[in-house]
Design a protein around this motif. Sequence first.
Motif, PDB file in Angstrom:
ATOM      1  N   PRO A  26       0.822  -1.210   0.000  1.00 33.09           N
ATOM      2  CA  PRO A  26       0.000   0.000   0.000  1.00 33.09           C
ATOM      3  C   PRO A  26       0.857   1.262   0.000  1.00 33.09           C
ATOM      4  CG  PRO A  26      -0.040  -1.045   2.172  1.00 33.09           C
ATOM      5  CD  PRO A  26       0.728  -1.949   1.262  1.00 33.09           C
ATOM      6  N   GLY A  27       0.245   2.369  -0.430  1.00 31.37           N
ATOM      7  CA  GLY A  27       0.878   3.675  -0.344  1.00 31.37           C
ATOM      8  C   GLY A  27       1.744   4.068  -1.522  1.00 31.37           C
ATOM      9  N   LYS A  73     -15.823  -3.717  -2.096  1.00 32.95           N
ATOM     10  CA  LYS A  73     -15.397  -2.859  -0.990  1.00 32.95           C
ATOM     11  C   LYS A  73     -13.954  -3.137  -0.577  1.00 32.95           C
ATOM     12  CE  LYS A  73     -20.073  -2.235   0.762  1.00 32.95           C
ATOM     13  NZ  LYS A  73     -21.001  -2.492   1.883  1.00 32.95           N
ATOM     14  N   HIS A  74     -13.386  -4.226  -1.088  1.00 35.51           N
ATOM     15  CA  HIS A  74     -12.000  -4.580  -0.781  1.00 35.51           C
ATOM     16  C   HIS A  74     -11.067  -4.274  -1.946  1.00 35.51           C
ATOM     17  CE1 HIS A  74     -12.814  -6.690   3.004  1.00 35.51           C
ATOM     18  NE2 HIS A  74     -13.930  -7.076   2.424  1.00 35.51           N
ATOM     19  N   ILE A  75     -11.498  -4.650  -3.151  1.00 32.12           N
ATOM     20  CA  ILE A  75     -10.637  -4.477  -4.325  1.00 32.12           C
ATOM     21  C   ILE A  75     -11.473  -4.066  -5.530  1.00 32.12           C
ATOM     22  CG2 ILE A  75     -10.721  -6.989  -4.750  1.00 32.12           C
ATOM     23  CD1 ILE A  75      -7.850  -6.676  -5.944  1.00 32.12           C
ATOM     24  N   GLU A 147      -9.666  -0.333  -0.727  1.00 32.35           N
ATOM     25  CA  GLU A 147      -8.288  -0.033  -0.340  1.00 32.35           C
ATOM     26  C   GLU A 147      -7.296  -0.529  -1.382  1.00 32.35           C
ATOM     27  OE1 GLU A 147      -6.955   1.779   2.297  1.00 32.35           O
ATOM     28  OE2 GLU A 147      -9.052   2.393   2.363  1.00 32.35           O
ATOM     29  N   ILE A 148      -7.748  -1.445  -2.255  1.00 29.96           N
ATOM     30  CA  ILE A 148      -6.872  -2.012  -3.282  1.00 29.96           C
ATOM     31  C   ILE A 148      -7.491  -1.766  -4.656  1.00 29.96           C
ATOM     32  CG2 ILE A 148      -5.799  -4.133  -4.153  1.00 29.96           C
ATOM     33  CD1 ILE A 148      -6.052  -5.266  -1.292  1.00 29.96           C
ATOM     34  N   LEU A 149      -6.674  -1.281  -5.590  1.00 27.86           N
ATOM     35  CA  LEU A 149      -7.156  -1.018  -6.953  1.00 27.86           C
ATOM     36  C   LEU A 149      -6.198  -1.631  -7.962  1.00 27.86           C
ATOM     37  CD1 LEU A 149      -8.053   2.413  -5.784  1.00 27.86           C
ATOM     38  CD2 LEU A 149      -9.669   1.208  -7.241  1.00 27.86           C
ATOM     39  N   THR A 179      -3.515   0.543  -2.004  1.00 25.80           N
ATOM     40  CA  THR A 179      -2.656  -0.305  -2.824  1.00 25.80           C
ATOM     41  C   THR A 179      -3.085  -0.130  -4.278  1.00 25.80           C
ATOM     42  OG1 THR A 179      -2.460  -1.913  -1.020  1.00 25.80           O
ATOM     43  CG2 THR A 179      -1.933  -2.693  -3.239  1.00 25.80           C
ATOM     44  N   VAL A 180      -2.185   0.315  -5.134  1.00 23.81           N
ATOM     45  CA  VAL A 180      -2.506   0.567  -6.545  1.00 23.81           C
ATOM     46  C   VAL A 180      -1.572  -0.267  -7.421  1.00 23.81           C
ATOM     47  CG1 VAL A 180      -2.729   2.303  -8.359  1.00 23.81           C
ATOM     48  CG2 VAL A 180      -3.261   2.918  -5.982  1.00 23.81           C
TER      49      VAL A 180
END
Length: 200
Positions: A26-27, A73-75, A147-149, A179-180
């Motif tokens: 992440p980040g 909602k997660h990814i 939070e993850i894409l 997280t991208v």
Amino acid sequence: MIESEGLTKRYGDKLAVDGLTFTVRPGIVTGFLGPNGAGKSTTMRMMLDLDHPTSGQVRIDGRHYRQLSDPLKHIGALLDAKAVHGGRSAFNHLLCLAQSNGIPRARVHEVLDTVGLTAVAGKRSSGFSLGMGQRLGIAAALLGDPEILMFDEPVNGLDPEGIHWIRNLMKGLAAQGRTVFVSSHLMSEMALTAEHLIVI
């Protein structure tokens, strides 16, 4: 976080993905770079349980995709911008996705605004240009505020302004601590977008 361990996919005699092990943190924006046919899309499909690995595994925040109760909602993922029912409006396409994942209707308006499609929200997606289709796919990925894409070749079909927009969007999402993960076959694009690279 995305964790891949020994991920392998065979189609008969053809080895499409060979023992991939990596972590997407992440980040930061993590680029997934390789020539066409290297196995990038197959890897991303295995991450989302659309294809089953011959061996190895992928975990999304410690779980397999199929174990996520509200996956959007997660990814969020953009794999194929054309995977939309052409008779549906942009709004109704996103509304169906929202309703199936317990996401409020108001969120549909928010993501349409984020991707710049509010003015054409009532139009059928069959009339959209490739670039507009990409923006709709990105809106779907953002819908659950995950939070993850994951984005597979997201700049395809976008004009220079659109490419600049998606670069800034991805960097902004990473700056929020998300997280991208973005694939591309263009080294020049990855040089401008990604902070971490996975090369296959």
